[in-house]
Write a protein that holds these residues in place. Structure first.
Motif, PDB file in Angstrom:
ATOM      1  N   ILE A   8      31.443  35.558  46.490  1.00 48.87           N
ATOM      2  CA  ILE A   8      32.510  34.726  47.054  1.00 48.87           C
ATOM      3  C   ILE A   8      31.964  33.333  47.357  1.00 48.87           C
ATOM      4  CG2 ILE A   8      33.980  34.405  49.088  1.00 48.87           C
ATOM      5  CD1 ILE A   8      34.428  37.498  48.981  1.00 48.87           C
ATOM      6  N   GLY A   9      30.783  33.258  47.933  1.00 47.37           N
ATOM      7  CA  GLY A   9      30.164  31.964  48.210  1.00 47.37           C
ATOM      8  C   GLY A   9      29.897  31.164  46.951  1.00 47.37           C
ATOM      9  N   ALA A  10      29.459  31.834  45.902  1.00 45.23           N
ATOM     10  CA  ALA A  10      29.169  31.146  44.641  1.00 45.23           C
ATOM     11  C   ALA A  10      30.437  30.598  43.997  1.00 45.23           C
ATOM     12  CB  ALA A  10      28.461  32.099  43.681  1.00 45.23           C
ATOM     13  N   LEU A  11      31.570  31.232  44.281  1.00 42.22           N
ATOM     14  CA  LEU A  11      32.831  30.792  43.686  1.00 42.22           C
ATOM     15  C   LEU A  11      33.569  29.750  44.527  1.00 42.22           C
ATOM     16  CD1 LEU A  11      34.091  34.247  42.389  1.00 42.22           C
ATOM     17  CD2 LEU A  11      33.320  32.299  40.997  1.00 42.22           C
ATOM     18  N   GLN A  71      33.813  30.069  37.722  1.00 47.46           N
ATOM     19  CA  GLN A  71      32.535  30.200  37.029  1.00 47.46           C
ATOM     20  C   GLN A  71      32.608  31.351  36.031  1.00 47.46           C
ATOM     21  OE1 GLN A  71      28.742  29.898  38.860  1.00 47.46           O
ATOM     22  NE2 GLN A  71      29.591  29.153  40.788  1.00 47.46           N
ATOM     23  N   ARG A  72      31.804  31.232  35.021  1.00 44.91           N
ATOM     24  CA  ARG A  72      31.660  32.305  34.045  1.00 44.91           C
ATOM     25  C   ARG A  72      30.648  33.319  34.571  1.00 44.91           C
ATOM     26  NH1 ARG A  72      31.641  29.679  28.094  1.00 44.91           N
ATOM     27  NH2 ARG A  72      31.797  31.876  27.564  1.00 44.91           N
ATOM     28  N   PHE A  73      30.674  34.505  33.987  1.00 44.77           N
ATOM     29  CA  PHE A  73      29.818  35.605  34.424  1.00 44.77           C
ATOM     30  C   PHE A  73      28.339  35.202  34.410  1.00 44.77           C
ATOM     31  CE2 PHE A  73      27.321  39.435  33.935  1.00 44.77           C
ATOM     32  CZ  PHE A  73      27.910  40.307  34.838  1.00 44.77           C
ATOM     33  N   GLY A  74      27.898  34.610  33.307  1.00 35.52           N
ATOM     34  CA  GLY A  74      26.489  34.231  33.179  1.00 35.52           C
ATOM     35  C   GLY A  74      26.043  33.249  34.251  1.00 35.52           C
ATOM     36  N   ALA A  75      26.896  32.299  34.573  1.00 30.58           N
ATOM     37  CA  ALA A  75      26.563  31.322  35.618  1.00 30.58           C
ATOM     38  C   ALA A  75      26.460  32.006  36.972  1.00 30.58           C
ATOM     39  CB  ALA A  75      27.613  30.217  35.658  1.00 30.58           C
ATOM     40  N   LEU A  76      27.378  32.931  37.234  1.00 32.54           N
ATOM     41  CA  LEU A  76      27.312  33.682  38.494  1.00 32.54           C
ATOM     42  C   LEU A  76      26.029  34.493  38.566  1.00 32.54           C
ATOM     43  CD1 LEU A  76      30.970  34.978  38.942  1.00 32.54           C
ATOM     44  CD2 LEU A  76      29.709  33.486  40.506  1.00 32.54           C
ATOM     45  N   GLN A  77      25.685  35.149  37.481  1.00 31.63           N
ATOM     46  CA  GLN A  77      24.484  35.976  37.483  1.00 31.63           C
ATOM     47  C   GLN A  77      23.231  35.128  37.705  1.00 31.63           C
ATOM     48  OE1 GLN A  77      23.772  38.341  33.991  1.00 31.63           O
ATOM     49  NE2 GLN A  77      22.342  39.656  35.086  1.00 31.63           N
ATOM     50  N   PHE A  80      40.781  39.257  46.049  1.00 30.26           N
ATOM     51  CA  PHE A  80      39.954  38.127  46.480  1.00 30.26           C
ATOM     52  C   PHE A  80      39.552  37.220  45.316  1.00 30.26           C
ATOM     53  CE2 PHE A  80      39.086  41.378  49.753  1.00 30.26           C
ATOM     54  CZ  PHE A  80      39.489  40.668  50.863  1.00 30.26           C
ATOM     55  N   VAL A  81      39.513  37.778  44.107  1.00 29.38           N
ATOM     56  CA  VAL A  81      39.037  37.047  42.935  1.00 29.38           C
ATOM     57  C   VAL A  81      40.038  37.220  41.792  1.00 29.38           C
ATOM     58  CG1 VAL A  81      37.241  37.082  41.136  1.00 29.38           C
ATOM     59  CG2 VAL A  81      36.584  37.160  43.533  1.00 29.38           C
ATOM     60  N   ASP A  82      40.243  36.136  41.041  1.00 28.34           N
ATOM     61  CA  ASP A  82      41.032  36.180  39.808  1.00 28.34           C
ATOM     62  C   ASP A  82      40.078  36.153  38.626  1.00 28.34           C
ATOM     63  OD1 ASP A  82      43.737  36.300  40.492  1.00 28.34           O
ATOM     64  OD2 ASP A  82      43.871  34.127  40.774  1.00 28.34           O
ATOM     65  N   ARG A  83      40.442  36.880  37.592  1.00 27.55           N
ATOM     66  CA  ARG A  83      39.693  36.886  36.338  1.00 27.55           C
ATOM     67  C   ARG A  83      40.628  36.334  35.276  1.00 27.55           C
ATOM     68  NH1 ARG A  83      39.071  41.080  32.245  1.00 27.55           N
ATOM     69  NH2 ARG A  83      37.035  40.879  31.262  1.00 27.55           N
ATOM     70  N   THR A  84      40.220  35.225  34.658  1.00 23.07           N
ATOM     71  CA  THR A  84      41.040  34.579  33.643  1.00 23.07           C
ATOM     72  C   THR A  84      40.321  34.670  32.305  1.00 23.07           C
ATOM     73  OG1 THR A  84      41.886  33.040  35.302  1.00 23.07           O
ATOM     74  CG2 THR A  84      42.233  32.456  32.996  1.00 23.07           C
ATOM     75  N   ILE A  85      41.041  35.184  31.311  1.00 25.64           N
ATOM     76  CA  ILE A  85      40.491  35.314  29.965  1.00 25.64           C
ATOM     77  C   ILE A  85      41.094  34.223  29.086  1.00 25.64           C
ATOM     78  CG2 ILE A  85      40.273  36.827  27.957  1.00 25.64           C
ATOM     79  CD1 ILE A  85      40.700  39.193  29.899  1.00 25.64           C
ATOM     80  N   TYR A  86      40.229  33.456  28.437  1.00 20.68           N
ATOM     81  CA  TYR A  86      40.664  32.404  27.529  1.00 20.68           C
ATOM     82  C   TYR A  86      40.425  32.871  26.094  1.00 20.68           C
ATOM     83  CZ  TYR A  86      40.636  29.529  31.707  1.00 20.68           C
ATOM     84  OH  TYR A  86      40.887  29.029  32.957  1.00 20.68           O
ATOM     85  N   PRO A  87      41.464  32.811  25.262  1.00 18.37           N
ATOM     86  CA  PRO A  87      41.305  33.269  23.879  1.00 18.37           C
ATOM     87  C   PRO A  87      40.444  32.294  23.083  1.00 18.37           C
ATOM     88  CG  PRO A  87      43.499  32.357  24.203  1.00 18.37           C
ATOM     89  CD  PRO A  87      42.810  32.338  25.540  1.00 18.37           C
ATOM     90  N   VAL A 101      35.609  34.072  29.687  1.00 13.50           N
ATOM     91  CA  VAL A 101      36.165  34.651  30.910  1.00 13.50           C
ATOM     92  C   VAL A 101      35.629  33.864  32.100  1.00 13.50           C
ATOM     93  CG1 VAL A 101      36.328  36.718  32.354  1.00 13.50           C
ATOM     94  CG2 VAL A 101      36.273  36.950  29.871  1.00 13.50           C
ATOM     95  N   GLU A 102      36.530  33.497  32.999  1.00  9.17           N
ATOM     96  CA  GLU A 102      36.134  32.800  34.227  1.00  9.17           C
ATOM     97  C   GLU A 102      36.638  33.570  35.436  1.00  9.17           C
ATOM     98  OE1 GLU A 102      35.856  28.071  33.146  1.00  9.17           O
ATOM     99  OE2 GLU A 102      37.605  28.798  34.208  1.00  9.17           O
ATOM    100  N   TYR A 103      35.854  33.478  36.494  1.00 11.97           N
ATOM    101  CA  TYR A 103      36.207  34.083  37.771  1.00 11.97           C
ATOM    102  C   TYR A 103      36.447  32.961  38.774  1.00 11.97           C
ATOM    103  CZ  TYR A 103      34.472  38.295  35.596  1.00 11.97           C
ATOM    104  OH  TYR A 103      34.296  39.350  34.738  1.00 11.97           O
ATOM    105  N   SER A 104      37.460  33.145  39.617  1.00 11.29           N
ATOM    106  CA  SER A 104      37.771  32.147  40.644  1.00 11.29           C
ATOM    107  C   SER A 104      38.307  32.863  41.875  1.00 11.29           C
ATOM    108  CB  SER A 104      38.798  31.139  40.129  1.00 11.29           C
ATOM    109  OG  SER A 104      39.994  31.805  39.772  1.00 11.29           O
ATOM    110  N   LEU A 105      38.254  32.165  42.996  1.00 11.98           N
ATOM    111  CA  LEU A 105      38.788  32.726  44.233  1.00 11.98           C
ATOM    112  C   LEU A 105      40.300  32.582  44.274  1.00 11.98           C
ATOM    113  CD1 LEU A 105      36.253  31.383  46.903  1.00 11.98           C
ATOM    114  CD2 LEU A 105      36.342  33.663  45.881  1.00 11.98           C
ATOM    115  N   THR A 106      40.957  33.585  44.786  1.00 14.90           N
ATOM    116  CA  THR A 106      42.391  33.507  45.065  1.00 14.90           C
ATOM    117  C   THR A 106      42.553  32.818  46.425  1.00 14.90           C
ATOM    118  OG1 THR A 106      42.381  35.612  46.231  1.00 14.90           O
ATOM    119  CG2 THR A 106      42.825  35.685  43.838  1.00 14.90           C
TER     120      THR A 106
END
Length: 118
Positions: free
Chosen positions: A36-39, A44-50, A73-80, A86-91
């Motif tokens: 949550i703090g990182a977002l 952010q993408r998964f790799g950046a979070l990791q 708490f988190v949204d997952r957005t998939i871009y074709p 895939v990006e993760y963001s806070l709701t």
């Protein structure tokens, strides 16, 4: 002690069967609090979070993000795109809980030297 759902006045985190405990368990988890703090600064993408959450395995990060997403708490957005993007963001709920979690992280950093080693 009551823990009816629907009206927060009746929730009691100390009651054994209260669903509040599940939320507390999720948010008190170190990887949840750190994700949550990182977002907080934006999607952010998964790799950046990791990379930012040093020491977390891909499996644990995936599980953590899924739990945070399932709880709202988190949204997952998939871009074709190729490859898939895939990006993760806070709701809004995630941004709200980020405030007390940031305070807790700051408190830990400021007081770590005072805490007795286990």
């Amino acid at each position: 002690m009551s823990c009816a759902t629907g009206n927060h006045d009746h929730h009691d985190v100390y009651a054994a069967q209260c669903p509040c405990r599940d939320v507390l368990d999720l948010l008190a988890n170190k990887w949840s609090a750190l994700a949550i703090g990182a977002l907080e600064d934006g999607p952010q993408r998964f790799g950046a979070l990791q990379r930012q959450l040093q020491g977390v395995s891909p499996k644990v990060l995936t599980q953590t993000l899924r739990r945070l997403e399932d709880s709202g708490f988190v949204d997952r957005t998939i871009y074709p795109a190729v490859p898939l993007h895939v990006e993760y963001s806070l709701t809004e709920l995630g941004r709200g809980v980020a405030i007390p979690l940031a305070q807790l992280r700051t408190w830990v950093e400021e007081h770590l030297d005072e805490i007795q080693p286990a």
